[in-house]
Write a protein that holds these residues in place. Structure first.
Motif, short mmCIF file in Angstrom:
data_model
loop_
_atom_site.label_atom_id
_atom_site.label_comp_id
_atom_site.label_asym_id
_atom_site.label_seq_id
_atom_site.Cartn_x
_atom_site.Cartn_y
_atom_site.Cartn_z
N LEU A 116 0.82 -1.21 0.00
CA LEU A 116 0.00 0.00 0.00
C LEU A 116 0.85 1.26 0.00
N LEU A 117 1.95 1.25 0.77
CA LEU A 117 2.83 2.42 0.82
C LEU A 117 3.52 2.65 -0.52
N GLN A 118 3.86 1.56 -1.20
CA GLN A 118 4.47 1.71 -2.53
C GLN A 118 3.48 2.34 -3.51
N VAL A 119 2.24 1.88 -3.46
CA VAL A 119 1.21 2.45 -4.34
C VAL A 119 1.01 3.92 -4.01
N LEU A 120 0.94 4.25 -2.74
CA LEU A 120 0.72 5.64 -2.32
C LEU A 120 1.86 6.53 -2.79
N SER A 121 3.08 5.99 -2.74
CA SER A 121 4.24 6.77 -3.18
C SER A 121 4.12 7.11 -4.66
N VAL A 122 3.70 6.13 -5.48
CA VAL A 122 3.54 6.38 -6.92
C VAL A 122 2.40 7.36 -7.17
N LEU A 123 1.32 7.25 -6.40
CA LEU A 123 0.21 8.18 -6.53
C LEU A 123 0.67 9.61 -6.28
N GLU A 124 1.43 9.79 -5.22
CA GLU A 124 1.89 11.13 -4.86
C GLU A 124 2.79 11.72 -5.94
N GLN A 125 3.54 10.85 -6.61
CA GLN A 125 4.49 11.34 -7.61
C GLN A 125 3.83 11.55 -8.98
N GLU B 235 -9.50 4.00 -1.41
CA GLU B 235 -9.41 2.56 -1.24
C GLU B 235 -8.28 2.18 -0.30
N ILE B 236 -7.15 2.87 -0.44
CA ILE B 236 -6.03 2.62 0.48
C ILE B 236 -6.41 3.00 1.90
N LEU B 237 -7.06 4.16 2.05
CA LEU B 237 -7.48 4.61 3.38
C LEU B 237 -8.49 3.64 3.99
N GLU B 238 -9.35 3.08 3.17
CA GLU B 238 -10.35 2.12 3.65
C GLU B 238 -9.66 0.91 4.29
N SER C 209 -1.79 5.33 11.54
CA SER C 209 -2.65 6.49 11.74
C SER C 209 -2.06 7.75 11.11
N ALA C 210 -0.74 7.87 11.12
CA ALA C 210 -0.11 9.05 10.52
C ALA C 210 -0.30 9.05 9.00
N VAL C 211 -0.19 7.88 8.40
CA VAL C 211 -0.40 7.76 6.96
C VAL C 211 -1.86 8.04 6.62
N GLN C 212 -2.75 7.54 7.47
CA GLN C 212 -4.17 7.83 7.27
C GLN C 212 -4.42 9.33 7.27
N GLU D 114 -14.55 20.99 -7.55
CA GLU D 114 -15.91 21.04 -6.99
C GLU D 114 -16.70 19.76 -7.25
N GLU D 115 -16.48 19.14 -8.40
CA GLU D 115 -17.22 17.92 -8.71
C GLU D 115 -16.74 16.74 -7.88
N ALA D 116 -15.45 16.71 -7.58
CA ALA D 116 -14.91 15.60 -6.79
C ALA D 116 -15.23 15.74 -5.31
N LYS D 117 -15.46 16.97 -4.83
CA LYS D 117 -15.63 17.18 -3.39
C LYS D 117 -16.75 16.34 -2.78
N PRO D 118 -17.99 16.35 -3.32
CA PRO D 118 -19.02 15.53 -2.70
C PRO D 118 -18.73 14.04 -2.79
N LEU D 119 -18.04 13.62 -3.84
CA LEU D 119 -17.69 12.20 -3.97
C LEU D 119 -16.68 11.80 -2.91
N ILE D 120 -15.71 12.66 -2.69
CA ILE D 120 -14.71 12.40 -1.65
C ILE D 120 -15.36 12.41 -0.27
N ASP D 121 -16.20 13.42 -0.02
CA ASP D 121 -16.88 13.52 1.28
C ASP D 121 -17.74 12.29 1.55
N ASN D 122 -18.46 11.84 0.51
CA ASN D 122 -19.30 10.64 0.68
C ASN D 122 -18.45 9.41 0.93
N GLY D 123 -17.31 9.34 0.26
CA GLY D 123 -16.42 8.20 0.48
C GLY D 123 -15.86 8.18 1.89
#
Length: 588
Positions: free
Chosen positions: A522-531, A542-545, A554-557, A572-581
């Motif tokens: 998961l940390l490897q995937v997150l690293s690629v996402l950030e880059q 999904e990673i946070l889930e 908890s720090a990574v969360q 603006e379009e992503a905000k309600p989707l993120i909030d709901n997730g």
């Protein structure tokens, strides 16, 4: 996309509808596609648990549709077969009459594409989330599927117009363009302008348009129960993360269901609906569609119905009072001084049937050039010709191998040698003439050199409907599949790497959890996402889930939540989707 072979569909598809069926090709779904499905289904399961009709929730548990991945149509069919239904995959929008025809045969047509990540909340194009997760579960309810099948039987016979089909093509084109990641803003704007132009060109509301409106405000966007606290049963709402929530807000009007209001209220598939109709129960819907059918050409017949069929320019069936059904493209009508149709003419392949069964020797091959015949009684005769006895026929000179002149009350005149007289169900339906001439005033409608004149017998036209009487024998429906095709996705190397990241997280979630190995992955995937993928909120969720479920890092969360908040602030379009997730993670 290839058309599917009949045995691949697991259901018996009528011949005239096979042209719309395609293969699902399950392996083409990407890990992101499955993640989109999972996100929508988890959201809907949580929210719809309080707002959806109980029939939907029960059906969702027993319809072969899971939360974790896109359903396989073969698996859905195993479930639907228990109630005598089935499902087939189609390629996006198909003409409404064809869609209803599938339902009339107990078949749910399912668009096999899935909305893109960018349109996860709502898509104007039909997709497998809408069709499978929206329509299929509630079909498990006996009363509802009764309504759906009756609707299909009635809707498949509704007469449309040429303008209807042009609007359909424009809608399909717009939906295809909007779901095409490579489409430019100019292409979208052009498709929108084209749809506006086609809609503006519509001069009247056809039966098919009225049926489509009723379908939209019930099957697609219907609410049920108490007006102040309704439940959702419409598939468009059940499959839309955004609208299933927003539709319950006060700014969306809730109106008591009314047949008249539904068929008079148009809709725009590209926008959220400003009002919705609330029915009391499914019985009210069944009563409404049956009531509407009484006003349709299939029930009333007559000249007005024939004119509608002529304006349609597609295959329709005109039914004589003798029971003879004439199926083909109605191209010409002759009228008397009172404006009543006294002669009809079909152009191109035509077939004759009685009680929905094609008459031997009277298929499209024989009537390849078309068909024409008078409508009405003979002059100075109180008895309709279809009810003549052998004695009455003889009195009129209608005797085999005898030449006779038959003047009709309308003024149409048929003169020829009688070659056959055909009765079906106790009525005369056809009389054949050789060396025949048919005239109406100064106009010649049939000439002797054209061959045998097969004259339809009937005092009046009692019914007119879309499609052929014997659709299996006729083999083609009212409309052909659209030439506007959905483009297969083409993925860049960057997108393919993103797919692999989603697959890695899916594998971690589904495999027995090994803390060290899973966390490292998961940390490897997150690293690629950030880059490389700073705006991808879905995979971060999904990673946070997984981390939240196992109470790890908890720090990574906290870091992921901060990243999600930053994405939400900039989109603006992503905000309600993120909030709901995020809210769903708290619930779980």
């Amino acid at each position: 996309m290839k058309h599917a072979e009949p045995e691949r569909t697991l259901v018996r598809v009528p011949v005239h509808l096979k042209q719309f069926v395609v293969e699902q090709n399950y392996d083409r779904y990407t890990p992101i596609d499955h993640a989109v499905w999972r996100y929508v289904m988890r959201q809907n399961r949580n929210y719809l648990g309080q707002r959806a009709h109980s029939a939907y929730l029960e059906g969702l548990r027993t319809s072969g549709i899971g939360i974790e991945r896109i359903p396989n149509i073969a698996e859905m069919n195993e479930s639907l077969a228990q109630i005598g239904w089935g499902a087939v995959t189609i390629n996006g929008f198909i003409p409404a009459v064809a869609f209803f025809d599938f339902q009339a045969h107990g078949i749910l047509p399912i668009a096999c594409d899935i909305r893109t990540y960018d349109h996860i909340a709502y898509t104007p194009a039909p997709d497998i989330i809408h069709e499978a997760a929206g329509h299929a579960p509630i079909i498990k309810d006996e009363k509802y599927r009764t309504f759906l099948k009756i609707f299909g039987e009635i809707g498949s016979k509704a007469l449309s117009s040429r303008e209807d089909y042009e609007v359909y093509e424009a809608i399909r084109r717009l939906s295809v363009v909007k779901e095409d990641p490579s489409a430019t803003p100019e292409e979208v704007a052009q498709a929108e302008a084209d749809l506006e132009q086609k809609v503006a060109a519509v001069t009247g509301v056809s039966e098919a348009a009225q049926v489509s409106r009723l379908y939209w405000w019930t099957v697609e966007y219907g609410l049920i129960g108490d007006l102040d606290h309704p439940q959702i049963y419409g598939a468009g709402l059940l499959s839309s993360v955004g609208e299933s929530i927003s539709c319950m807000k006060d700014d969306v009007k809730k109106l008591p269901f009314s047949l008249k209001a539904c068929i008079e209220t148009d809709f725009d598939i590209t926008k959220p609906q400003p009002q919705l109709f609330v029915c009391k129960d499914f019985d009210e819907l069944i009563e409404a569609i049956r009531e509407f059918s009484k006003t349709m050409a299939v029930s009333v017949g007559g000249t007005e119905s024939l004119i509608k069929a002529q304006q349609m320019g597609q295959t329709s069936t005109s039914v004589y009072s003798s029971g003879l059904q004439v199926s083909g493209v109605l191209s010409e009508l002759e009228f008397d001084m009172q404006g009543e149709a006294v002669y009809l003419k079909m152009s191109g392949p035509t077939a004759l049937a009685v009680e929905g069964k094609q008459l031997p020797g009277h298929g499209k091959e024989y009537h390849q050039e078309g068909f024409g015949s008078p409508i009405g009684r003979l002059a100075n005769e109180a008895t309709p010709l279809e009810l003549f006895s052998d004695e009455q026929l003889a009195e009129k000179g209608i005797i085999l191998d005898h030449t006779v002149t038959l003047p009709f009350a309308s003024g149409v005149e048929v003169r020829g040698k009688v070659s056959y007289i055909q009765r079906e169900q106790g009525k005369i339906v056809l009389i054949g003439f050789d060396e025949c001439t048919v005239r109406y005033g100064e106009k010649t409608l049939f000439q002797a050199e054209w061959g045998t004149f097969d004259m339809a017998v009937g005092e009046k036209i009692i019914s007119v409907f879309a499609g052929a009487a014997d659709r299996e024998a006729f083999e083609t429906g009212t409309h052909q599949p659209s030439a506007v095709q959905i483009k297969p996705p083409v993925y860049t190397e960057e997108q393919k790497r993103q797919h692999q990241l989603y697959q890695t997280v899916r594998d971690i979630r589904e495999a027995p959890f090994e803390e060290q190995k899973s966390v490292e992955g998961l940390l490897q995937v997150l690293s690629v996402l950030e880059q490389d993928y700073p705006s991808d909120w879905l995979l971060r969720l999904e990673i946070l889930e997984i981390l939240t479920e196992h109470r790890l890092l908890s720090a990574v969360q906290a870091k992921i939540r901060h990243q999600l908040q930053q994405i939400a602030e900039g989109d603006e379009e992503a905000k309600p989707l993120i909030d709901n997730g995020l809210a769903l993670l708290v619930v779980s």
